[in-house]
Design a protein around this motif. Sequence first.
Motif, PDB file in Angstrom:
ATOM      1  N   VAL A 189     -44.562   1.329  25.505  1.00 27.82           N
ATOM      2  CA  VAL A 189     -43.967  -0.163  25.544  1.00 27.82           C
ATOM      3  C   VAL A 189     -42.564  -0.097  25.689  1.00 27.82           C
ATOM      4  O   VAL A 189     -41.807   0.617  24.647  1.00 27.82           O
ATOM      5  N   PHE A 190     -41.766  -0.461  26.584  1.00 31.64           N
ATOM      6  CA  PHE A 190     -40.356  -0.339  26.718  1.00 31.64           C
ATOM      7  C   PHE A 190     -39.528  -1.437  25.954  1.00 31.64           C
ATOM      8  O   PHE A 190     -38.779  -0.893  25.027  1.00 31.64           O
ATOM      9  N   LEU A 191     -40.092  -2.644  25.774  1.00 33.75           N
ATOM     10  CA  LEU A 191     -39.564  -3.560  25.049  1.00 33.75           C
ATOM     11  C   LEU A 191     -40.096  -3.658  23.731  1.00 33.75           C
ATOM     12  O   LEU A 191     -41.253  -4.353  23.583  1.00 33.75           O
ATOM     13  N   LYS A 192     -39.570  -3.002  22.591  1.00 33.73           N
ATOM     14  CA  LYS A 192     -40.203  -3.136  21.356  1.00 33.73           C
ATOM     15  C   LYS A 192     -39.566  -4.211  20.312  1.00 33.73           C
ATOM     16  O   LYS A 192     -40.456  -4.594  19.417  1.00 33.73           O
ATOM     17  N   ARG A 193     -38.443  -4.859  20.631  1.00 32.92           N
ATOM     18  CA  ARG A 193     -37.966  -5.974  19.817  1.00 32.92           C
ATOM     19  C   ARG A 193     -38.373  -7.187  20.346  1.00 32.92           C
ATOM     20  O   ARG A 193     -38.292  -7.490  21.666  1.00 32.92           O
ATOM     21  N   LYS A 194     -38.904  -7.973  19.682  1.00 34.05           N
ATOM     22  CA  LYS A 194     -39.127  -9.335  20.013  1.00 34.05           C
ATOM     23  C   LYS A 194     -38.085 -10.309  20.697  1.00 34.05           C
ATOM     24  O   LYS A 194     -38.245 -10.924  21.603  1.00 34.05           O
ATOM     25  N   THR A 195     -36.939 -10.086  20.180  1.00 39.38           N
ATOM     26  CA  THR A 195     -35.653 -10.535  20.536  1.00 39.38           C
ATOM     27  C   THR A 195     -35.530 -10.390  21.951  1.00 39.38           C
ATOM     28  O   THR A 195     -34.938 -11.169  23.039  1.00 39.38           O
ATOM     29  N   ASP A 196     -35.796  -8.948  22.347  1.00 40.40           N
ATOM     30  CA  ASP A 196     -35.324  -8.497  23.816  1.00 40.40           C
ATOM     31  C   ASP A 196     -36.503  -9.134  24.663  1.00 40.40           C
ATOM     32  O   ASP A 196     -36.196  -9.500  25.969  1.00 40.40           O
ATOM     33  N   LYS A 197     -37.643  -9.322  24.389  1.00 39.33           N
ATOM     34  CA  LYS A 197     -38.822  -9.859  25.001  1.00 39.33           C
ATOM     35  C   LYS A 197     -38.444 -11.451  25.040  1.00 39.33           C
ATOM     36  O   LYS A 197     -38.518 -11.989  26.489  1.00 39.33           O
ATOM     37  N   GLU A 198     -37.877 -12.192  24.422  1.00 38.09           N
ATOM     38  CA  GLU A 198     -37.515 -13.495  24.483  1.00 38.09           C
ATOM     39  C   GLU A 198     -36.325 -13.450  25.459  1.00 38.09           C
ATOM     40  O   GLU A 198     -36.165 -14.422  26.186  1.00 38.09           O
ATOM     41  N   LYS A 199     -35.489 -12.453  25.430  1.00 40.48           N
ATOM     42  CA  LYS A 199     -34.290 -12.602  26.337  1.00 40.48           C
ATOM     43  C   LYS A 199     -34.858 -12.263  28.004  1.00 40.48           C
ATOM     44  O   LYS A 199     -34.324 -12.919  28.994  1.00 40.48           O
ATOM     45  N   ILE A 200     -35.841 -11.543  28.013  1.00 43.69           N
ATOM     46  CA  ILE A 200     -36.394 -11.354  29.287  1.00 43.69           C
ATOM     47  C   ILE A 200     -37.138 -12.761  29.742  1.00 43.69           C
ATOM     48  O   ILE A 200     -37.105 -13.110  30.986  1.00 43.69           O
ATOM     49  N   GLU A 228     -27.922  -3.957  32.238  1.00 45.47           N
ATOM     50  CA  GLU A 228     -28.627  -4.118  33.491  1.00 45.47           C
ATOM     51  C   GLU A 228     -29.738  -3.169  33.520  1.00 45.47           C
ATOM     52  O   GLU A 228     -30.952  -3.544  34.044  1.00 45.47           O
ATOM     53  N   TYR A 229     -29.887  -2.099  32.887  1.00 47.04           N
ATOM     54  CA  TYR A 229     -30.856  -1.026  33.012  1.00 47.04           C
ATOM     55  C   TYR A 229     -32.073  -1.654  32.077  1.00 47.04           C
ATOM     56  O   TYR A 229     -33.141  -1.885  32.467  1.00 47.04           O
ATOM     57  N   LYS A 230     -31.707  -2.209  30.831  1.00 46.54           N
ATOM     58  CA  LYS A 230     -32.895  -2.902  30.059  1.00 46.54           C
ATOM     59  C   LYS A 230     -33.353  -4.280  30.599  1.00 46.54           C
ATOM     60  O   LYS A 230     -34.677  -4.546  30.735  1.00 46.54           O
ATOM     61  N   LEU A 231     -32.474  -5.015  31.401  1.00 48.16           N
ATOM     62  CA  LEU A 231     -32.616  -6.014  31.931  1.00 48.16           C
ATOM     63  C   LEU A 231     -33.978  -5.768  33.113  1.00 48.16           C
ATOM     64  O   LEU A 231     -34.886  -6.341  33.447  1.00 48.16           O
ATOM     65  N   LYS A 232     -33.556  -4.762  34.162  1.00 45.44           N
ATOM     66  CA  LYS A 232     -34.635  -4.410  35.109  1.00 45.44           C
ATOM     67  C   LYS A 232     -35.815  -3.967  34.667  1.00 45.44           C
ATOM     68  O   LYS A 232     -36.843  -4.301  35.132  1.00 45.44           O
ATOM     69  N   ARG A 233     -35.686  -2.956  33.599  1.00 42.06           N
ATOM     70  CA  ARG A 233     -36.981  -2.142  33.287  1.00 42.06           C
ATOM     71  C   ARG A 233     -37.888  -3.179  32.393  1.00 42.06           C
ATOM     72  O   ARG A 233     -38.967  -3.283  32.549  1.00 42.06           O
ATOM     73  N   GLY A 234     -37.286  -3.936  31.427  1.00 39.43           N
ATOM     74  CA  GLY A 234     -38.023  -4.953  30.674  1.00 39.43           C
ATOM     75  C   GLY A 234     -38.659  -6.062  31.549  1.00 39.43           C
ATOM     76  O   GLY A 234     -39.781  -6.624  31.220  1.00 39.43           O
TER      77      GLY A 234
END
Length: 300
Positions: A189-200, A228-234
């Motif tokens: 799983v690339f997005l491991k933090r819940k805060t990052d998932k919320e941002k997506i 941008e990398y995390k944005l696109k992959r997430g």
Amino acid sequence: MEEKKVQTYNNGTITSTVWECDGIRMGHALSSFNECFTFPAHSDTDVIRMHFGLKGDYIFEYKQLNTTYDLNGGHHNIMYSHPFDIIIQNKTLSLETFGIQMPREMFIEFTQQATDQLKRFSENIINGKPCMLSEKWGPLETGIQQAIAQIIHCKYAGHFKKLFLLSKSIELLVLSAESCQAATSKENVFLKRKTDKEKIVAVRDLLIERLDSPPSLSEIARAVGLNEYKLKRGFKEEFNNTVFGYLTDQRLQLAHRYLRDTGKTAAEISAELGYSTPQHFNNAFKKKFGFTPFSVRNNP
């Protein structure tokens, strides 16, 4: 049967629409609260529940499973227990959900010869064991969103409407099961933090708000606080689509609904959704659906 109602409480308002056909019950709810609070829900109905969180964040405690889920807008799963008791704590003031309740025997008939995951789920149901289809909640992919939108905005009546709703409930069962299976089988799983998932999820909401004037990737990244990398992959991980692939799908599905349900011309829809020219819109529409906007208007 279709029923619309508005319920007003001290804490806010819930606007809901319920459809029923052949024992299947579907419901869409928009909740607007004035505070964050905790409230219980109980049911003695012996059904399988497909739950789709469309917008908003909440904590979902499932008493029969003795499990609590911390969920943000853009998720789905299938669950069973008889009775059914949950406690919900809203974390945002607005929530949008969609649900399908399918009779126990009907669901078992549909799924006993399906995938291994669905077979195991059906066996638990037959044995009366409280269960979730997947430990991981599936992402709210484009196909699921589109099927739900088609139910909410259905213009059919009578027997055609009944057939349409039945077909869409089965389609959502298939899409949800397929998505949950894919989520379960993911090893990394690339997005491991819940805060990052919320941002997506916030990226998705931003795209929907600005279908007519979509921001650039750099603008989106700055708005939600991701590179941008995390944005696109997430985004790909959460919605099984690229950022602009998702945007295109949303614009064209909305265009299809406008053509079918309104008197707007293709040129007007093209301009409203931000296409540079009607020809560009026409080409994109034909590539997506395999037919032209003109054919939708003349063969609804």
